[in-house]
Write a protein that holds these residues in place. Structure first.
Motif, PDB file in Angstrom:
ATOM      1  N   ARG A 332      34.351 -35.286 -22.076  1.00 24.05           N
ATOM      2  CA  ARG A 332      34.155 -35.849 -23.394  1.00 24.05           C
ATOM      3  C   ARG A 332      33.054 -36.646 -23.516  1.00 24.05           C
ATOM      4  O   ARG A 332      32.420 -37.147 -22.409  1.00 24.05           O
ATOM      5  CB  ARG A 332      35.601 -36.753 -23.670  1.00 24.05           C
ATOM      6  N   LEU A 334      30.887 -39.695 -25.265  1.00 24.85           N
ATOM      7  CA  LEU A 334      31.092 -40.739 -26.204  1.00 24.85           C
ATOM      8  C   LEU A 334      29.475 -41.010 -26.565  1.00 24.85           C
ATOM      9  O   LEU A 334      28.786 -41.395 -25.676  1.00 24.85           O
ATOM     10  CB  LEU A 334      31.541 -41.858 -25.595  1.00 24.85           C
ATOM     11  N   ARG A 394      39.818 -43.161 -26.972  1.00 21.80           N
ATOM     12  CA  ARG A 394      40.576 -41.960 -26.701  1.00 21.80           C
ATOM     13  C   ARG A 394      41.491 -41.373 -27.886  1.00 21.80           C
ATOM     14  O   ARG A 394      41.376 -40.251 -27.968  1.00 21.80           O
ATOM     15  CB  ARG A 394      41.275 -42.105 -25.380  1.00 21.80           C
ATOM     16  N   TYR A 397      39.543 -39.430 -30.308  1.00 20.38           N
ATOM     17  CA  TYR A 397      39.301 -38.015 -29.767  1.00 20.38           C
ATOM     18  C   TYR A 397      40.474 -37.050 -30.136  1.00 20.38           C
ATOM     19  O   TYR A 397      40.352 -36.078 -30.787  1.00 20.38           O
ATOM     20  CB  TYR A 397      38.907 -37.943 -28.308  1.00 20.38           C
ATOM     21  N   ASP A 398      41.742 -37.573 -29.756  1.00 16.85           N
ATOM     22  CA  ASP A 398      42.910 -36.999 -29.906  1.00 16.85           C
ATOM     23  C   ASP A 398      43.060 -36.746 -31.315  1.00 16.85           C
ATOM     24  O   ASP A 398      43.495 -35.282 -31.773  1.00 16.85           O
ATOM     25  CB  ASP A 398      43.967 -37.590 -29.292  1.00 16.85           C
ATOM     26  N   THR A 402      38.443 -33.186 -31.148  1.00 19.72           N
ATOM     27  CA  THR A 402      36.873 -33.125 -30.587  1.00 19.72           C
ATOM     28  C   THR A 402      36.792 -33.706 -29.198  1.00 19.72           C
ATOM     29  O   THR A 402      37.604 -34.394 -28.875  1.00 19.72           O
ATOM     30  CB  THR A 402      36.062 -33.393 -31.586  1.00 19.72           C
ATOM     31  N   ASP A 403      35.676 -33.113 -28.596  1.00 20.83           N
ATOM     32  CA  ASP A 403      35.164 -33.704 -27.427  1.00 20.83           C
ATOM     33  C   ASP A 403      33.988 -34.843 -27.617  1.00 20.83           C
ATOM     34  O   ASP A 403      33.333 -34.840 -26.658  1.00 20.83           O
ATOM     35  CB  ASP A 403      34.805 -32.779 -26.248  1.00 20.83           C
ATOM     36  N   ARG A 404      33.453 -34.826 -28.883  1.00 20.18           N
ATOM     37  CA  ARG A 404      32.227 -35.696 -29.108  1.00 20.18           C
ATOM     38  C   ARG A 404      32.619 -36.599 -30.087  1.00 20.18           C
ATOM     39  O   ARG A 404      33.140 -36.179 -31.269  1.00 20.18           O
ATOM     40  CB  ARG A 404      30.925 -34.823 -29.484  1.00 20.18           C
ATOM     41  N   VAL A 405      32.409 -37.921 -30.102  1.00 18.90           N
ATOM     42  CA  VAL A 405      32.449 -38.944 -30.815  1.00 18.90           C
ATOM     43  C   VAL A 405      31.223 -39.790 -31.168  1.00 18.90           C
ATOM     44  O   VAL A 405      30.848 -40.297 -29.955  1.00 18.90           O
ATOM     45  CB  VAL A 405      33.987 -39.800 -30.792  1.00 18.90           C
TER      46      VAL A 405
END
Length: 525
Positions: A332, A334, A394, A397-398, A402-405
């Motif tokens: 992921r 961040l 976390r 994201y869930d 997505t895997d980008r925040v």
């Protein structure tokens, strides 16, 4: 026009007392004096002799030996209050004062203020539902009986306390009484004083209760006034400006505090240092003047807290053990935007949300009202979000799938930044380097309570360099940490240079990055 009877409890420095009484009575007010029975007899004879011909000054003849934290202080106050009430029929207000207090407004201003505010000024907070007490005994002050002085009879004090705890000998608050707590420095109207004095004769059970409470001068009058006077007629604050250090010790004021004191929303200040001779001269002359043009900024306490905190980082540079297990997770990304000017970062996150599919959140660890999805309640307060910040991120994201925040952090958040950077996730940083002009710093000082709209130019001239250095220190601390994957957006850079930084940070194409770099009014204050 208001006329004040000052209730003066003192035990030393007869010359200072004489100066204070002469100053107060010269303005047409009254003074009732209780000189501690344990003080030097020669000092008492000196002030009684010097004030013998002053009709506006009286002495309590049945004096009390006073001890800090004891009922004796309340008893001395009650005797002085009764003497003043009987002697000064023209007094409209009764103001509790100590020998260390000095006026920070003119008598003319003080009288007009009291005429305009038909209220009692006394701090009174619910004893059991406030954090007013910072250290030491709390409910133990009330539920146990205290017969000895903690300072002069420490062994007896704690032995009696321990015995009552072991035998579970407790007591209840008198019927119909809600115990309140607050500063012992108050100003009451004549009608309220009459009610308090009458109550002391009608409810001996309440007097017996407070006789053996600990530090009753912080609870007795505060409780009785709230019990006897309608709440709408009480302003829960003191008209005496005073501050305490982190260690619970009163802050003393010196010669260079004159401007600060005059800007506070109060009539007197405590404690004036015995060495502050010039300050005493200035304040003494001020009280005798007709001056009313005071600019009230009221930033004293927040300014003191801010300045004394410099040099104490107060930051935590390692994660707590329960946070270390809450990883954002490998795979992921961040993306952290660091910016002191929150409005600039928010314009960028708004543009990111509009031009990309990357979820971008504003200052979720700094602002309560940051827009967030429903996450089962953890999102409802800053305390909950910050308690387990990795776990909270976390969940973002869930929730977003997505895997980008993208998130925003203030530059003061070096602890959070270091904790996130230690995670297994791919952490990238974009620092937004903005100009820190005087106008922005003034607005910042007002927003955080270090100053007010009426703060003088001289105060700002002293304050702004400290704020600027503090912000530069935060920036330098972040750069000195040498975090990997760090880019920088500069207010002075070209659109092309900023677009290159954004393309690396967000992983977007050059066209999208340039559009973001050209966000309208991005750096405008």
């Amino acid at each position: 026009m208001a006329r004040v009877a000052f209730i003066l409890l003192c035990h030393k420095d007869p010359d200072a007392i004489l100066n204070q009484v002469t100053r107060l009575t010269a303005a047409g007010d009254y003074v009732a004096i209780h000189f501690d029975a344990s003080a030097a007899p020669a000092d008492y004879r000196k002030i009684t002799s010097a004030l013998a011909d002053n009709p506006n000054a009286i002495f309590v003849t049945r004096r009390v030996r006073c001890g800090w934290g004891e009922w004796s202080l309340v008893e001395a106050t009650l005797r002085t209050l009764q003497a003043a009430f009987d002697a000064f029929a023209q007094a409209t207000h009764f103001y509790m004062l100590s020998g260390d207090c000095m006026p920070i407004k003119s008598a003319h201003y003080a009288h007009r203020f009291l005429d305009a505010h038909d209220k009692d000024f006394i701090e009174s907070f619910d004893f059991f539902d406030t954090d007013w007490i910072k250290t030491g005994l709390r409910e133990e002050r009330l539920i146990y009986r205290h017969y000895f002085n903690e300072r002069s009879q420490k062994r007896r004090f704690y032995a009696a306390f321990a015995l009552q705890k072991r035998l579970n000998i407790t007591r209840a608050v008198p019927t119909g009484i809600q115990v309140m707590i607050g500063s012992q420095w108050w100003c009451l109207r004549r009608s309220s004083v009459a009610a308090v004095l009458a109550f002391t004769r009608q409810r001996p059970d309440v007097i017996r209760f407070f006789r053996t409470t600990w530090i009753p001068d912080e609870t007795f009058f505060q409780t009785l006034v709230r019990h006897l006077v309608p709440g709408r007629e009480i302003e829960s604050r003191t008209l005496t400006f005073l501050m305490f250090s982190d260690y619970g010790m009163p802050v003393s004021f010196y010669n260079d505090h004159a401007d600060l004191l005059l800007g506070q929303d109060a009539l007197f200040a405590r404690k004036i240092s015995a060495e502050a001779h010039r300050l005493k001269q200035v304040l003494g002359a001020l009280y005798a003047s007709d001056r009313t043009d005071f600019t009230i900024s009221n930033e004293g306490r927040t300014l003191f807290s801010f300045l004394t905190a410099r040099g104490r980082s107060g930051r935590r540079f390692a994660p707590r053990f329960w946070e270390a297990e809450a990883s954002i997770g490998a795979g992921r990304s961040l993306l952290i935007i660091l910016c002191k000017k929150w409005h600039v970062a928010k314009r960028l996150t708004a543009a990111i949300r509009q031009s990309t599919d990357i979820p971008a959140f504003d200052y979720l660890f700094h602002e309560d009202d940051t827009p967030l999805p429903d996450m089962g309640g953890i999102e409802r307060s800053l305390a909950k979000r910050g308690r387990h910040h990795r776990a909270f991120v976390r969940m973002l994201y869930d929730h977003a799938g997505t895997d980008r925040v993208v998130i925003c952090l203030d530059t003061s958040s070096l602890d959070l930044l270091g904790d996130f950077h230690a995670d297994r996730a791919d952490v990238r940083i974009l620092e937004i380097d903005c100009d820190l002009g005087d106008d922005y710093l003034i607005g910042h000082a007002i927003r955080v309570g270090l100053a007010g709209p009426q703060t003088s130019r001289d105060t700002f001239a002293r304050l702004l360099p400290t704020i600027r250095r503090d912000m530069i220190h935060e920036r330098d601390a972040i750069r000195d940490a040498r975090f990997k994957n760090a880019a920088r957006l500069r207010e002075t850079a070209t659109d092309a240079e900023n677009a290159a930084a954004l393309a690396v940070f967000l992983g977007v194409d050059d066209t999208t990055a340039l559009a973001l770099a050209q966000t309208p009014h991005l750096f405008v204050d």
